[in-house]
Every structure is written in structure tokens, then in C-alpha cells.
Write an enzyme that holds these catalytic residues in place. Sequence first.
Site, PDB file in Angstrom:
ATOM      1  N   MET A   1       4.091 -30.989   2.758  1.00 41.74           N
ATOM      2  CA  MET A   1       4.500 -29.715   3.352  1.00 41.74           C
ATOM      3  C   MET A   1       5.621 -29.986   4.347  1.00 41.74           C
ATOM      4  SD  MET A   1       2.127 -26.728   5.044  1.00 41.74           S
ATOM      5  CE  MET A   1       1.886 -25.826   3.512  1.00 41.74           C
ATOM      6  N   HIS A 140      -1.884 -30.266   7.182  1.00 40.44           N
ATOM      7  CA  HIS A 140      -0.564 -30.351   7.815  1.00 40.44           C
ATOM      8  C   HIS A 140      -0.637 -30.178   9.328  1.00 40.44           C
ATOM      9  CE1 HIS A 140       3.778 -29.941   8.299  1.00 40.44           C
ATOM     10  NE2 HIS A 140       3.550 -28.844   9.020  1.00 40.44           N
ATOM     11  N   SER A 161      -1.033  -3.185  -0.900  1.00 36.93           N
ATOM     12  CA  SER A 161      -0.784  -2.846  -2.298  1.00 36.93           C
ATOM     13  C   SER A 161      -1.419  -3.880  -3.230  1.00 36.93           C
ATOM     14  CB  SER A 161       0.727  -2.700  -2.520  1.00 36.93           C
ATOM     15  OG  SER A 161       1.005  -2.122  -3.764  1.00 36.93           O
ATOM     16  N   ASP A 241       1.847   8.674  -0.236  1.00 36.59           N
ATOM     17  CA  ASP A 241       2.164   7.467  -1.003  1.00 36.59           C
ATOM     18  C   ASP A 241       2.495   7.863  -2.445  1.00 36.59           C
ATOM     19  OD1 ASP A 241       1.933   5.029  -2.561  1.00 36.59           O
ATOM     20  OD2 ASP A 241       0.854   4.157  -0.860  1.00 36.59           O
ATOM     21  N   HIS A 276       4.215   4.425   1.210  1.00 33.34           N
ATOM     22  CA  HIS A 276       3.768   3.085   0.812  1.00 33.34           C
ATOM     23  C   HIS A 276       4.549   1.977   1.523  1.00 33.34           C
ATOM     24  CE1 HIS A 276       1.375   0.786  -2.105  1.00 33.34           C
ATOM     25  NE2 HIS A 276       2.419   0.020  -2.350  1.00 33.34           N
TER      26      HIS A 276
END
Length: 299
Positions: A1, A140, A161, A241, A276
Site C-alpha cells: 500500500m 499498513h 445508492s 429523487d 439523489h
Amino acid sequence: MKVVKEFSVCGGRLIKLSHNSNSTKTSMNVNIYLPKHYYAQDFPRNKRIPTVFYLSGLTCTPDNASEKAFWQFQADKYGFAIVFPDTSPRGDEVANDPEGSWDFGQGAGFYLNATQEPYAQHYQMYDYIHKELPQTLDSHFNKNGDVKLDFLDNVAITGHSMGGYGAICGYLKGYSGKRYKSCSAFAPIVNPSNVPWGQKAFKGYLGEEKAQWEAYDPCLLIKNIRHVGDDRILIHVGDSDPFLEEHLKPELLLEAVKATSWQDYVEIKKVHGFDHSYYFVSTFVPEHAEFHARNLGLI
């Protein structure tokens, strides 16, 4: 990483990272916000900072929510870190939507483990999000006995969503093992087996066999999982939405929990005038942050 970039934000730091994933067999990007507590010289050595995982929606990268949802203010207020993973594997070798649409393929991994070719090789997002990524972050950041961040135990999950769907699905699938202390969602897809976005994803990634779909559908999962204690799922959705009636259908989750042990523990708040977008998400992040902070033992 490896660290790609770092930014000072609020009282802490937003760190953009990349790493090679065994699950997706690709390089994956992830952003993490470390709150001001992480950098405080007087932070107790015997205390660990809990983590909230935020799963983003269709087309998003780790940058969308970390730039537009304003979680950093809340992370500093309560003292949690927040992780923003990517929404899919990416790269020239990664299969995409043959139709070139934005609701399937790269940027739309649906946080599941694909079984169908050509997607199965790389689209192992369930294992990546819930297993590999937390372990990779732990390795990490928590080196040489200096353990300040908790990615494995005192952890919550949320999303927007497609990411709201992924959060609820992951929470329920890990519920018996107490993987997450709490779950919330912004405008989630709650019943993918019965809406166009979900059906396209499930057919493409999982095939036509409906038994495979059941393993990733919150409305079906929740009927077979016994609720414990006072655990709750918090959901906000805007009544303006544009995807509400066709793709989100939050009322289906309320129908699914009727006469189950979850009946009084799924709260869906339909808020007037909101759509949304991240204007909607950022407005209700403070309420979700407080909800998770309480469940993480921070207040």
C-alpha cells in the site's frame, strides 16, 4: 500500500492510497480521512479510533464522497476515521459493460463476488470490501505495535445508492458475526432482484440462477436473519429523487421486515424536496454520523 497524495482537511488529513488487491487482481485506490485525534500528541495509547466505511454509488471513485459529502467535520467532532473505497476494479484488462453504459462494469461493481465470466476474474468486490481492505489498512497503519486505528472490530458501514445497497447487504451478511456495529444508507437500492439496476447487475455478475441473487438481496436476506438487541438500520431518501420509483423502492424493505424480528428496527426517513445528489447526502451526513458515533461508543 502506497500513499499517492495527502491533504490537510479540517483538523486531520485525507490520504489517498493505492495497493495491489488479491481479490480483484488489480490495483485499487482508496481514500481515508484520519481525524484530528489521530495526530493529537496526548491521544491515549490504550485507545483506538473506530472506523466508518462509506460505499459510494454508480460511476463514483473514492474522491466523490471524500470531496462532497463533508464527512470530515463529523469525523473530527466524534473521533472516527472514515474509509472511501472504490466502486469496482479498473483497468484495460478489466471487463466492462459491452453496451458502454454507466450502470454496469467499471464504476458499478455492486459490492458482490461475480461468478460469471468475463467478470469473475476481477469483480470480487464483496471479499475486497469486507475482508481484504480492512486487513490491508490494518497492516499498513498499525505497525510496530503502534495500534491507533480500528479497522476490524469497532467498525460501522454506510453508503449511497449502489453503495447504500452494498452497506445494507454487507451488514446483514456479516450480522451473525457482529462484523459491523451499525449500518445506515442514503437512497439505497434495497431490493435489487426486482428493479432494473439490480437485475442488470445480478444477471451480468451472477447469472440467471435466482438462488445466487438471494445471497445478495437485502429484502431476502433480512427475512432469514434474527435481529438482536436494539440494532437499527437508518435510511434517508429524498421524495424528489428521480430514481425513487423505478430503482430504489424503499417501501419494499419495509414490506420485507413486516412480521419479522426487524419490523421495528428499520427506519426510513423520506425527506421532502431532496434529490439523489451529494447536496442530499451532505445534508444528512451529520445525523448518520451521530448514529454511528453512538453505536461505536463515542457518545
